[in-house]
Design a protein around this motif. Sequence first.
Motif, PDB file in Angstrom:
ATOM      1  N   GLY A  99      85.352  30.303 -17.342  1.00  0.00           N
ATOM      2  CA  GLY A  99      84.291  31.487 -16.501  1.00  0.00           C
ATOM      3  C   GLY A  99      84.631  33.405 -17.102  1.00  0.00           C
ATOM      4  O   GLY A  99      84.095  33.421 -17.979  1.00  0.00           O
ATOM      5  N   ALA A 100      84.694  34.201 -15.809  1.00  0.00           N
ATOM      6  CA  ALA A 100      84.865  35.472 -16.531  1.00  0.00           C
ATOM      7  C   ALA A 100      85.725  35.641 -17.642  1.00  0.00           C
ATOM      8  O   ALA A 100      85.754  37.204 -18.410  1.00  0.00           O
ATOM      9  N   TRP A 101      87.009  35.369 -17.571  1.00  0.00           N
ATOM     10  CA  TRP A 101      87.800  34.714 -18.721  1.00  0.00           C
ATOM     11  C   TRP A 101      87.177  34.372 -19.843  1.00  0.00           C
ATOM     12  O   TRP A 101      88.676  34.372 -20.974  1.00  0.00           O
ATOM     13  N   ARG A 102      86.529  33.494 -20.000  1.00  0.00           N
ATOM     14  CA  ARG A 102      86.251  33.122 -21.171  1.00  0.00           C
ATOM     15  C   ARG A 102      86.343  33.786 -22.687  1.00  0.00           C
ATOM     16  O   ARG A 102      87.787  33.197 -23.479  1.00  0.00           O
ATOM     17  N   PRO A 103      86.206  34.696 -22.378  1.00  0.00           N
ATOM     18  CA  PRO A 103      86.642  35.548 -23.730  1.00  0.00           C
ATOM     19  C   PRO A 103      88.056  35.800 -23.788  1.00  0.00           C
ATOM     20  O   PRO A 103      88.376  36.053 -25.411  1.00  0.00           O
ATOM     21  N   LEU A 104      89.002  35.682 -23.263  1.00  0.00           N
ATOM     22  CA  LEU A 104      90.425  35.706 -23.273  1.00  0.00           C
ATOM     23  C   LEU A 104      91.089  34.144 -23.853  1.00  0.00           C
ATOM     24  O   LEU A 104      92.331  34.318 -23.671  1.00  0.00           O
ATOM     25  N   ALA A 105      89.375  34.022 -24.458  1.00  0.00           N
ATOM     26  CA  ALA A 105      90.788  32.150 -24.805  1.00  0.00           C
ATOM     27  C   ALA A 105      91.408  32.246 -25.696  1.00  0.00           C
ATOM     28  O   ALA A 105      90.826  33.084 -27.123  1.00  0.00           O
ATOM     29  N   GLY A 106      92.253  32.190 -25.962  1.00  0.00           N
ATOM     30  CA  GLY A 106      93.687  31.921 -27.348  1.00  0.00           C
ATOM     31  C   GLY A 106      94.421  32.891 -27.382  1.00  0.00           C
ATOM     32  O   GLY A 106      95.205  33.287 -27.845  1.00  0.00           O
TER      33      GLY A 106
END
Lengths: 642, 124
Positions: A99-106
């Motif tokens: 979702g919207a926070w996908r870039p925050l994975a890791g």
Amino acid sequence: MSEPAKSRIQLPLEAFPEGAVPLESIISTQELRNRPSRPPEYEKENGALVALASALADSPPTILQTLADKVLELLHADSAGLSLLTKDEKRFYWAAVAGAWRPLAGADAPRNFGPCGDVLDRNVPTLFSHWERRYPYLSWAMPLADEGLLVPFYVSGKAVGTIWAVAHDERRKFDAEDLRLLERMSRFASAAYQTVKFIENLRLEIAARERAESEVRELANGLETQVRARTQELERSTRELLVTNSKLEKEIAERKLVEERLLQEERELKRSEAFLAEAQRLSSTGSFWWRVATDDIIWSEEAYRIFEFDRGTPITLERILTRVHPEDVKVFHETADRARRTGSDFECQYRLLMSDRSVKHLQVIAHGNPDQSGRPEYLGAVQDVTERRLSEEALNKLRSELAHVARVTSLGTLTASIAHEVNQPLSGIITNASTCLRMLDDEPPNVEGARETARRTIRDGNRASEVITRLRALFGKKAATQESLDLNEAIREVIALLLSELRRNGVILRTDLADDLPPVAGDRVQLQQVVLNLLLNASEAMSGVEDRPRQLVVKTERDGVDRVRLSVQDSGMGVDPLELERLFETFYTTKNGGMGIGLSVSRSIIESHQGGLWAAPNDGPGATFAFSIPLGPDRPAPLEQP
Amino acid sequence: MTTTWPLVSVVDDDESVRESLPDLLRQFGFAVQAFSSAEEFLDSECVRETRCLILDVAMPGMSGPELQRELTLRRREIPIVFITAHRDDSIRPRMLEQGAVECLFKPFSDTALLEAVNTALGVD
């Protein structure tokens, strides 16, 4: 689950700020029950579960992401994800985000300062609203979360992480159905986590095993290489050892050989030393070494013996001089002084006067060599020639006796020869005297002729007188003696006299003297004269022989029971059988300038010994002369010369 | 004595004999020739003319008896008187047996010689 590399996305961490709201003010879980629950979408839910199950089966590494995607889808959330407690349990790691926070994975967040920690502490699903009020760092995660629904999940009863859904739009409010779905997903998350963990572990294990195996393999390879290398090394060493060994063996063998050779040489040296000592003793020859510079003198054993000094006592020239015959001291000094000066070889003879007054004759020969300092050094031999001197004297005496006998013939033969010698001039005297008388009786007297014949008479008279004088000189008075004698010994003495003569004539002498020859009785000197004559004749008879060896055989043997025989066989010109007897006539000779008298005298001597002398031609070249005389140890009286 | 003087030859290796004997024989009236060896005599002209030969027994080379045999072979029958200094009683009979006129032992007397030569020449 692999630990995150230190936060690819680092959320700003802050301690609780002044005036941070209490936890309760951000939790609104109670409201879930108050909100109207939307109807379950079982078909969608099943589809998601099937997808998850197949993802679980087909691609376990992406299962967490798939889970996050399905949560987002089922809960109609704006963002969804899974946060996992790190191994050290100090942080949460956002393992998968959709979702919207996908870039925050890791990204990661503190364990004890954030919603996830709160959920684990409380151990219940929790709904948060605007958590950035308590945890300011979360305001950095944009868009801001209006609501967040978190459910812990467990492995073996222990909470290991949270699964969550976030609504950024305040119009979207989570309800009980969302909670049910998320709880269901959380159980799946547990399975997925375990699977992933398992797979991870498996992979790790496999990797580890592979690593281990590869290490083992490497190790093995290394070992193999090492073993190979070691083996090669060993083989090389073995080869080297073998080579070394064989070298050693060879060396040992060689050393043995050398040792044996040394031993052999030592033995030979000892033997030659022994030989030398024995030879020195036998030949009465000592050796000496004299260094002039220091007057050091070293003597051999025999030299000590000759000088009759104790073996090993120090030798000096002064000491030697105590032995030198007073009459020879001068010669000794002269020789020594010259040797000192010149260093050249010397040879001298001197006598020793021993303590018992006996005299020794010494012959010295020395070879000079310069030593390191250039002074002479002598190596020499000193020989005791006393016996030789004595035998030379004896031999000379014997020779003169024989020479005397050579002139003395037996009286019977002499009668004729003396008569012959005298009758010749007598015949002249008488004839001349007769002529003289007749000339004087002539008419007129032939005085001149008479004078001439008278002169001849006187001359012939003188000649007769000379003959008598000569005969008397030639046949000096010498009584024949009678003794028991060893014929072999007598012959050997004659041979000793003749050896050089025979050698000069190129005669090869072979003696074959019977060992058991009994003694004969007779005049030793006369018999030796016969032997001498026979040997000289034989030697002379071979003087013209060039096409064969000039061999002379002297043989003695028993002749019957009571006689012994000597035969002298030559390989000379031989004799005419018809002439054989004439050989023994007084003046017969086949030789130019020969005496001739020898054989007749010889026969006469042998006959006076009751023996016989004869000659015979050989089967081959040459002739044999022989005599045979009786044994006579008990012959009563000396023979009278005929 | 004959009108032609017969030739007497002397053969002896002893020089004193060759000196003394010819003089004595000439004193007797013979013609004389002296030779020092048998070979010399054989080679000379005198072999044919010699009426009497006075011959030494023992000589180097050809001996007296050997010369005697040689003359016989040549059919030169010359009367021979042997002379020798080697007194051996067995020699004379042997020589006479072998045809010698006489055998004289040195030293011999002038009369013994003359007698022998005369016998040889057949003169009484």
